[in-house]
Design a protein around this motif. Structure first.
Motif, short mmCIF file in Angstrom:
data_model
loop_
_atom_site.label_atom_id
_atom_site.label_comp_id
_atom_site.label_asym_id
_atom_site.label_seq_id
_atom_site.Cartn_x
_atom_site.Cartn_y
_atom_site.Cartn_z
N LEU A 348 49.91 25.29 51.21
CA LEU A 348 50.63 26.45 51.68
C LEU A 348 49.67 27.51 52.20
O LEU A 348 49.88 28.09 53.28
CB LEU A 348 51.50 27.03 50.56
N TRP A 349 48.59 27.78 51.48
CA TRP A 349 47.60 28.78 51.92
C TRP A 349 46.96 28.37 53.24
O TRP A 349 46.72 29.22 54.11
CB TRP A 349 46.56 28.98 50.84
N SER A 350 46.71 27.09 53.41
CA SER A 350 46.15 26.61 54.68
C SER A 350 47.11 26.91 55.83
O SER A 350 46.70 27.37 56.90
CB SER A 350 45.88 25.11 54.59
N ARG A 351 48.40 26.68 55.62
CA ARG A 351 49.39 26.97 56.67
C ARG A 351 49.49 28.47 56.92
O ARG A 351 49.58 28.91 58.07
CB ARG A 351 50.76 26.41 56.28
N VAL A 352 49.48 29.26 55.85
CA VAL A 352 49.57 30.71 55.98
C VAL A 352 48.40 31.24 56.82
O VAL A 352 48.59 32.01 57.76
CB VAL A 352 49.58 31.37 54.58
N CYS A 353 47.19 30.82 56.46
CA CYS A 353 46.02 31.32 57.18
C CYS A 353 45.98 30.81 58.62
O CYS A 353 45.55 31.53 59.53
CB CYS A 353 44.75 30.93 56.43
N GLY A 354 46.46 29.59 58.83
CA GLY A 354 46.52 29.07 60.19
C GLY A 354 47.46 29.88 61.06
O GLY A 354 47.14 30.23 62.21
N THR A 355 48.63 30.23 60.52
CA THR A 355 49.58 31.04 61.27
C THR A 355 49.03 32.45 61.51
O THR A 355 49.22 33.02 62.59
CB THR A 355 50.91 31.14 60.51
N ALA A 356 48.33 32.99 60.52
CA ALA A 356 47.78 34.34 60.64
C ALA A 356 46.53 34.38 61.50
O ALA A 356 46.08 35.47 61.88
CB ALA A 356 47.48 34.90 59.26
N GLY A 357 45.95 33.22 61.80
CA GLY A 357 44.69 33.19 62.55
C GLY A 357 43.52 33.70 61.73
O GLY A 357 42.60 34.32 62.26
N VAL A 358 43.54 33.39 60.43
CA VAL A 358 42.55 33.91 59.48
C VAL A 358 41.74 32.76 58.91
O VAL A 358 42.32 31.78 58.41
CB VAL A 358 43.26 34.67 58.35
N PRO A 359 40.41 32.82 58.95
CA PRO A 359 39.61 31.81 58.24
C PRO A 359 39.69 32.05 56.74
O PRO A 359 39.89 33.18 56.28
CB PRO A 359 38.19 32.05 58.76
N TYR A 360 39.53 30.99 55.97
CA TYR A 360 39.47 31.17 54.52
C TYR A 360 38.42 30.24 53.94
O TYR A 360 37.94 29.31 54.59
CB TYR A 360 40.83 30.94 53.87
N GLN A 361 38.03 30.53 52.68
CA GLN A 361 36.97 29.78 52.01
C GLN A 361 37.45 29.38 50.62
O GLN A 361 38.21 30.10 49.98
CB GLN A 361 35.72 30.66 51.86
N GLU A 362 36.98 28.24 50.16
CA GLU A 362 37.30 27.79 48.81
C GLU A 362 36.24 28.27 47.83
O GLU A 362 35.04 28.22 48.12
CB GLU A 362 37.41 26.27 48.77
N PHE A 363 36.72 28.74 46.68
CA PHE A 363 35.81 29.16 45.62
C PHE A 363 36.08 28.34 44.38
O PHE A 363 37.23 28.19 43.93
CB PHE A 363 36.01 30.64 45.27
N VAL A 364 35.04 27.79 43.80
CA VAL A 364 35.11 27.14 42.49
C VAL A 364 33.82 27.48 41.77
O VAL A 364 32.76 27.62 42.39
CB VAL A 364 35.29 25.62 42.62
N SER A 365 33.86 27.65 40.45
CA SER A 365 32.70 28.10 39.70
C SER A 365 31.67 27.00 39.50
O SER A 365 32.01 25.81 39.45
CB SER A 365 33.13 28.63 38.33
N ASN A 366 30.44 27.39 39.36
CA ASN A 366 29.40 26.53 38.81
C ASN A 366 29.83 26.14 37.39
O ASN A 366 30.31 26.98 36.62
CB ASN A 366 28.08 27.32 38.78
N ASN A 367 29.69 24.89 37.03
CA ASN A 367 30.13 24.43 35.70
C ASN A 367 29.46 25.15 34.55
O ASN A 367 30.00 25.20 33.44
CB ASN A 367 29.89 22.92 35.56
N ASP A 368 28.27 25.70 34.79
CA ASP A 368 27.55 26.41 33.73
C ASP A 368 27.89 27.90 33.69
O ASP A 368 27.37 28.62 32.83
CB ASP A 368 26.03 26.25 33.93
N VAL A 369 28.75 28.35 34.61
CA VAL A 369 29.10 29.77 34.70
C VAL A 369 30.62 29.87 34.74
O VAL A 369 31.22 29.97 35.83
CB VAL A 369 28.47 30.45 35.93
N PRO A 370 31.31 29.82 33.61
CA PRO A 370 32.77 29.82 33.61
C PRO A 370 33.33 31.08 34.28
O PRO A 370 32.75 32.16 34.17
CB PRO A 370 33.13 29.80 32.12
N CYS A 371 34.45 30.91 34.97
CA CYS A 371 35.06 32.03 35.69
C CYS A 371 35.95 32.84 34.78
O CYS A 371 36.30 32.43 33.67
CB CYS A 371 35.87 31.51 36.88
N GLY A 372 36.33 34.02 35.25
CA GLY A 372 37.36 34.80 34.60
C GLY A 372 38.72 34.25 34.97
O GLY A 372 38.86 33.14 35.51
N SER A 373 39.76 35.03 34.69
CA SER A 373 41.11 34.60 35.05
C SER A 373 41.83 35.73 35.76
O SER A 373 41.25 36.79 36.02
CB SER A 373 41.88 34.15 33.81
#
Length: 424
Positions: A348-373
């Motif tokens: 869904l986000w891919s479609r949203v950004c495509g319609t908006a003409g907006v680039p987007y990036q994927e974020f995932v944490s380093n396994n040794d640096v847990p993310c917040g929520s």
């Protein structure tokens, strides 16, 4: 809108929103100016919440805005953009007038998870609400009142070897020289326009008084307090201001208390969003079955700031997923559901950004640096609504002053507009 104009408006929004109560009030003010009708939770909504209506509800430091399509029915699904109005910092304690050795100080308690060192040696204000003995709320902000001073390097030669301030001893800000009748609460009461003895309670937090600004060789960077998460709240406001919803009821839900776990009546773990959605469906003629149908067809985009790769510490980030400032908003992913994005949400986000003409990036944490929520997992659990997580890439998250690229906040707003309008 071009980036410079958008960033100027974001700067104005941040400056008007030093804390959650002011942020909720500013959201309501802007949306009322754009045609939303402010409604009270104690009122009957039946004659106001109708097809084509635009309404806004404020609950303390949280705010929910709703835009209903002209052809809405009781089973029309929702598109919810979720964000939060609070930021880490310090909160004024009871009996806050303290000090000694010639200086008046204020007793404060740490709120959330601020980068403590970033709050030293800058001018701060107190902002929030004062409640008088009659239960009347007064929004107040003091201007530059406070300063948390570092100990001089001459008095601690190891200061740069590992700065770890004592939270009780080292974080109490200086407010001035001691006078014969100093009273922090009395001074706040004067700003509120009430007598000191009329103050029955207060919720006041510290805020950086340095204005937001663009900077850099090309002017392409933006430094500001509270980009986590006013960058998302502002994006939602800008999207709602110009929205023409089709096929879904658009909702901006900006909660309080995310930085301390969201467990409050105005937080995402509380009943606020569920209450509003249930009442909107009921006003449109539906009951539990229609609400369940609406929720089953709904989506929530949890918008909260994320991390760009830090240029000095790139090893803290995932080696394959390297989001950069200026590369567009983040799609935030975590296998342990600290973020809620799954394959359906990513599509869904891919479609949203495509319609908006907006680039987007994927974020995932380093396994040794847990993310917040975020509020995403809470909202998905609380409502059973399909949810995914996005946000503006920042440096210095949870600092008193955070940093982003000037292009990214406006891109998030463009994508939010497509998402809320169900236009992808």
């Amino acid at each position: 809108m071009d980036s410079a104009t958008y960033i100027d408006d974001l700067a104005d929004f941040v400056s008007a929103s030093p804390g959650s109560f002011h942020a909720a009030a500013e959201v309501a003010r802007r949306l009322e100016a754009a045609g939303h009708v402010r409604i009270d939770e104690t009122e009957d909504w039946a004659d106001v919440v109708v097809p084509g209506a635009r309404v806004v509800v404020v609950r303390e430091g949280a705010v929910v805005a709703v835009a209903i399509p002209e052809d809405a029915t009781a089973a029309t699904p929702y598109r919810v953009l979720g964000a939060h109005t609070d930021s880490p910092g310090f909160k004024l304690k009871p009996r806050p007038t303290i000090g000694g050795n010639g200086f008046l100080q204020a007793g404060v308690e740490v709120y959330g998870g601020p980068i403590l060192a970033s709050w030293f040696d800058r001018e701060l204000e107190l902002a929030g609400r004062v409640v008088d003995v009659d239960g009347v709320e007064h929004l107040v902000r003091t201007g530059s009142w406070a300063h948390i001073p570092h100990l001089a390097i001459h008095l601690d030669r190891e200061l740069n070897s590992g700065f770890a301030p004592d939270r009780q001893r080292d974080l109490q800000p200086v407010l001035g020289a001691i006078g014969p009748a100093d009273d922090v609460v009395g001074a706040v009461a004067a700003i509120a326009g009430i007598a000191p003895e009329a103050v029955a309670g207060y919720d006041l937090v510290t805020c950086d008084t340095q204005p937001p600004r663009t900077f850099g060789i090309a002017g392409d960077l933006f430094a500001s307090p509270r980009l986590d998460n006013l960058s998302s709240v502002h994006a939602g406001v800008r999207a709602m201001e110009a929205l023409q919803p089709v096929g879904a009821i658009a909702v901006l839900a900006a909660f309080d208390h995310e930085e301390v776990g969201s467990e409050s009546r105005s937080g995402a773990a509380g009943p606020l969003l569920a209450d509003v959605l249930e009442r909107v469906t009921a006003a449109l003629g539906g009951g539990r079955a229609e609400l369940a149908r609406a929720i089953a067809g709904s989506w929530c985009c949890s918008a909260d700031a994320g991390h760009a790769v830090h240029p000095n510490r790139p090893e803290k980030h995932d080696p394959a997923n390297r989001p950069v400032a200026g590369g567009g908003p983040l799609l935030k992913i975590n296998a342990n559901q600290r973020y809620t994005t799954d394959a359906g949400g990513a599509a869904l986000w891919s479609r949203v950004c495509g319609t908006a003409g907006v680039p987007y990036q994927e974020f995932v944490s380093n396994n040794d640096v847990p993310c917040g929520s975020t509020i995403g997992p809470i909202t998905a659990t609380r409502l059973g609504i399909r949810t995914f997580d996005v946000g503006t890439p920042l440096l210095s998250m949870h600092s008193a002053r955070e940093l982003c690229h000037v292009d990214d906040p406006g891109r998030l707003a463009d994508a939010a507009g497509v998402f809320l309008a169900a236009a992808e």
